[in-house]
Design a protein around this motif. Sequence first.
Motif, PDB file in Angstrom:
ATOM      1  N   PRO A  68      -1.558  55.198  87.848  1.00  0.00           N
ATOM      2  CA  PRO A  68      -0.732  56.404  87.822  1.00  0.00           C
ATOM      3  C   PRO A  68       0.464  56.250  88.749  1.00  0.00           C
ATOM      4  N   LEU A  69       1.477  57.123  88.580  1.00  0.00           N
ATOM      5  CA  LEU A  69       2.595  57.153  89.526  1.00  0.00           C
ATOM      6  C   LEU A  69       2.080  57.831  90.788  1.00  0.00           C
ATOM      7  N   VAL A  70       2.136  57.114  91.903  1.00  0.00           N
ATOM      8  CA  VAL A  70       1.647  57.703  93.160  1.00  0.00           C
ATOM      9  C   VAL A  70       2.787  57.740  94.177  1.00  0.00           C
ATOM     10  N   PRO A  71       2.779  58.721  95.059  1.00  0.00           N
ATOM     11  CA  PRO A  71       3.863  58.807  96.044  1.00  0.00           C
ATOM     12  C   PRO A  71       3.794  57.669  97.060  1.00  0.00           C
ATOM     13  N   VAL A  72       4.961  57.157  97.436  1.00  0.00           N
ATOM     14  CA  VAL A  72       5.051  56.177  98.522  1.00  0.00           C
ATOM     15  C   VAL A  72       5.411  56.947  99.783  1.00  0.00           C
ATOM     16  N   SER A  73       6.501  57.689  99.691  1.00  0.00           N
ATOM     17  CA  SER A  73       6.875  58.611 100.761  1.00  0.00           C
ATOM     18  C   SER A  73       7.899  59.551 100.166  1.00  0.00           C
ATOM     19  N   GLY A  74       7.800  60.814 100.480  1.00  0.00           N
ATOM     20  CA  GLY A  74       8.718  61.809  99.949  1.00  0.00           C
ATOM     21  C   GLY A  74       8.732  61.780  98.434  1.00  0.00           C
ATOM     22  N   ARG A  75       9.935  61.658  97.841  1.00  0.00           N
ATOM     23  CA  ARG A  75      10.046  61.654  96.381  1.00  0.00           C
ATOM     24  C   ARG A  75       9.955  60.244  95.802  1.00  0.00           C
ATOM     25  N   HIS A  76       9.708  59.273  96.630  1.00  0.00           N
ATOM     26  CA  HIS A  76       9.598  57.884  96.188  1.00  0.00           C
ATOM     27  C   HIS A  76       8.194  57.648  95.612  1.00  0.00           C
ATOM     28  N   GLN A  77       8.149  57.281  94.306  1.00  0.00           N
ATOM     29  CA  GLN A  77       6.863  57.097  93.638  1.00  0.00           C
ATOM     30  C   GLN A  77       6.762  55.719  93.000  1.00  0.00           C
TER      31      GLN A  77
END
Lengths: 329, 348
Positions: free
Chosen positions: A306-315
């Motif tokens: 799945p698309l998961v968050p890296v930090s903030g809006r960065h996925q």
Amino acid sequence: MSDSPVLDVEGLAVTIGTRRGPARAVAGVDWSVQAGQTLALVGESGSGKSMSVLAATGLAPRTARVTGRVRLLGTDLTEVSPERRRRLRGRHVGFVFQDPMTSLNPVLTVGRQVSEAGEEHLGLTRRAARARAVELLDLVGIPSAAQRVDAYPHQFSGGMRQRVVIAMALACEPDLLIADEPTTALDVTTQAQIVELVADLQHRLGTAVVWITHDLGVVAGIADTVAVMYAGRIVEQGPVDAVFAHPAHPYTVALLAARPDPAARGADLVTIPGAPPSPWELPTGCAFFPRCPVRGDARCEHELPPLVPVSGRHQVRTFYPQATDGEDR
Amino acid sequence: MTEYAAVPRQREPAEVVAELDRLNVWFPTRAGVVRAVDGVSLRIRRGETLGLVGESGSGKSTAGLALLRLVDPSAGTVRVAGQDVTRWSRRRLRALRRRVAMVFQDPQASLDPRRTIGASIAEPLIVHRLVDGAAARRQRVAELLDLVGLRRELADRHPHELSGGQRQRVGIARALAGEPDLIVLDEPIASLDLSVQAQIMNLLRRLQRDLGLTYLFIAHDLAAVEHMSDRLAVMYLGRIVETGTPAQIWRRPAHPYTAALLSAIPVADPQVERRRRRIILRGDVPSPVDPPAGCRFRTRCPQARAECAETDPVLVEVDPGHRAACLFAGDAVRAMSVTEPRRAGGSD
């Protein structure tokens, strides 16, 4: 300006019927773009970056089956009649494609073509539309616009033709500009002119821009947010600084490293072995798994990350996000 | 940023493999005589890569074609392996085209769609009578496929069954078949995807190291040319305007056109892009039918002065091995770096 997106795409999928069977060109993407902002869709050929935008704006080929929701200024384009969709598109969306001659009619003067949209969608008289055409040609930097308004496309250079197409795209003061590889066929100094022109117009008019390109250098210069596509899906997206400084998907990492870097002359370039999967047989798991240098595990092979968050809006769409530092590239 | 090596890869001054000497290639057209190449001199030494960069209409590809005599020079000399081939007959040209091979931009267009990959690669072997018998030919084709990293089974396939990168590898195998002295690479990566471009550049460099090949690498992509080349030549409107090592040109361009070209190349780093000052050139490249008098770049040069209309500048040395054709070489570029970039519109 409100925070609601100009274009909002949700769960968009495109399957194209072909003689070899259905080809999954876009396998479910979500993105949106706000007024005055630029979203860059980046990927290699066949990644689905162009098709996702064409499908979102109702320009997918007839054989395509499009699912998902697309809201343009709040109106769901998938729920309105084709005629209303066409009108909304004509009034609110401008298009600039790679080859200006796909947008220009060789037997009509450029003035006629630039003024046409104004007549149709803004109800301008022919005379007012012509005056507006001169104004627009001047705005996009065509020298002696008042004279050249009566010239034909073949009398312009490639760069000047692309300026004419931009003038056409802007004729209705669109809320959204779709730029599909608009500088790919141009020389680098002309590309710089066009990039500068679009940025300047966007600043003045507050247009939202979706810029489709394979050139990461162009992305770095124009984008507020970037979505990296691979095999019909977004594999990484976020604010441009975050994605370039800390790419987390192995594909993004490899793409950024594949460009020659003057600081690392003599070293071999990083390559990605193999080729992207065929749209006729997308794997069930991560589509990048067969080429991935990280070599994951059975989960990568069989389960779609799945698309998961890296930090903030960065996925990022991976089971193994890379911890990278832009300085080490 | 790391320092560049002070010396190019090449170890000793090697023999000149190919040379253009004050070459003109003019084409008569209805609109007038197109001066595609107008007074170009360059030398390519054994084992090196000379990078030739320029934008559309600069004449870089025509200069490359002249080395194979695929265009006829209007004036000047073409020398290959010490021999003046400028006026060689059609019959003798066959021998020249074994000495100098070419790889084109679009492998789709340069391969015959009806022939198998093996047949396409074997063609130069047959034309130049390099192997005897079908078995030897098959063996050599297999070796060539190995060299360019393709599976031997691909010999029986047709071009449409291959990817763009694989087709370009076939183009390279074909070029290698005659064991040429020089390979002219004309935009060999321009139509390929980014990850494939890197594969092809790595392959070309490995082949050069292993086989001691000599390249003329023609491209509009300055970053790629810089990566591949030992020396660079920058062309504008039929002329070479600057030559030097990649380090010299990249770090201290002396011609205003080179500086503008370098500043136009986008860098894949948003922070750098935001800080950068671009030199946005005005207008378009003038017509090669009627190039400007004096310096050809003066109509678009942000630093043009009155003298530039009167004197046609020649290449002069600005540093050892680094030459530029500008009356104000170096100074003009230094002045440009403090000039604000022009805003949109670009033209007067």
